[in-house]
Design a protein around this motif. Structure first.
Motif, mmCIF file in Angstrom:
data_model
loop_
_atom_site.group_PDB
_atom_site.id
_atom_site.type_symbol
_atom_site.label_atom_id
_atom_site.label_comp_id
_atom_site.label_asym_id
_atom_site.label_seq_id
_atom_site.Cartn_x
_atom_site.Cartn_y
_atom_site.Cartn_z
ATOM 1 N N TYR A 53 -8.865 25.290 -31.627
ATOM 2 C CA TYR A 53 -9.286 24.448 -32.852
ATOM 3 C C TYR A 53 -10.155 23.279 -32.841
ATOM 4 N N ILE A 81 -0.874 20.484 -33.751
ATOM 5 C CA ILE A 81 -1.983 20.559 -32.925
ATOM 6 C C ILE A 81 -1.474 19.567 -31.690
ATOM 7 N N VAL A 88 -8.789 19.829 -39.572
ATOM 8 C CA VAL A 88 -8.428 20.801 -38.557
ATOM 9 C C VAL A 88 -8.845 22.215 -38.917
#
Length: 277
Positions: free
Chosen positions: A49, A132, A106
């Motif tokens: 990501y 995350i 994100v």
């Protein structure tokens, strides 16, 4: 794959397998441990990501932010924003330095997220939320900083490292550290690797001070897989802050945590005083 059972972080373990064998391995683990139907947090690793700081549009509800900001990423992503799944979390107001109100956005590929969600669901677990890596590490860092004075945490993995700097439950900075465990262990490459790692860490601290206007933490907590390598003392000769290893007994563990499990274990930690994502 790393797994932890229970909010207290007990029963932590790492199971090595190829991507093609993940479902089989996870399903077997769920069956052996009696985890069917257990609520699960899926933690995306750093390389799956991206996080961007964008100006927060005025007069938008929190629920509308992620979708509204998705299309502002069109020149920043390597793929179309239509292929991205996005979410937001706060950027500290005292670090904006006149840039207006910012938020962290994100972004991950929808196909990647869908595959991982399917993996969890097919294994017999029940997905509760997706996290995350830096926000998971933030949970642990907050426990290392009960007075909200600032703390740096460095997590070294086999192919890269990650450094987060937080004040209590607030994440200020996350940086990828381009160092491999092979370089740190190899006698011919070790000195250069240690110097490069120390330089990247120091640059992150300098950015935290000069660009975010914050007082750098006095110590850096280091978590690395190879406990036999005296990394703290090796790095100390190149850096001003103290390098400290974690005393795992202070965090309820009878033996040192396998560093490959750190993000999963940290995601299960409670944050002192609570915090928003």
């Amino acid at each position: 794959m790393a797994a932890t059972r229970g909010g207290d972080g007990t029963a932590v373990g790492y199971l090595a397998c190829t991507p093609a064998k993940r479902l089989e391995a996870l399903t077997q683990l769920v069956s052996e441990q009696g985890w069917q139907g257990a609520k699960t947090t899926l933690v995306l690793p750093l390389d799956q990501y991206s996080v961007f700081q964008l100006e927060r549009p005025e007069e938008l509800a929190e629920s509308e932010l992620a979708d509204a900001l998705r299309w502002k990423l069109k020149d920043l992503l390597e793929y179309s924003p239509s292929e991205a799944v996005c979410d937001v979390f706060p950027f500290p107001g005292d670090a904006a330095r006149g840039r207006g109100e910012l938020v962290n956005v994100v972004a991950a590929r929808k196909t990647l997220a869908a595959d991982l969600v399917s993996l969890v669901n097919q294994s017999g677990l029940v997905l509760d939320r997706i996290d995350i890596a830096e926000l998971a590490l933030r949970n642990f860092a907050a426990q290392l900083d009960p007075r909200n004075q600032g703390v740096a945490l460095v997590h070294l993995r086999d192919r890269y490292g990650q450094m987060v700097i937080c004040k209590g439950p607030t994440l200020y900075l996350s940086r990828r550290l381009d160092v491999t465990s092979d370089d740190l262990r190899d006698a011919g490459r070790q000195e250069n690797a240690v110097q490069s790692l120390a330089l990247e860490m120091q640059r992150s601290l300098d950015y935290f001070e000069s660009q975010l206007g914050q007082v750098p933490p006095r110590a850096i907590h280091l978590v690395a897989r190879d406990a036999m390598l005296p990394l703290s003392s090796m790095l100390s000769s190149y850096m001003a802050p103290d390098l400290e290893t974690v005393n795992w007994k202070d965090h309820g563990l009878s033996e040192a945590l396998d560093s490959r499990c750190l993000t999963a274990w940290s995601a299960a930690r409670s944050i002192p005083g609570g915090a928003s994502a």
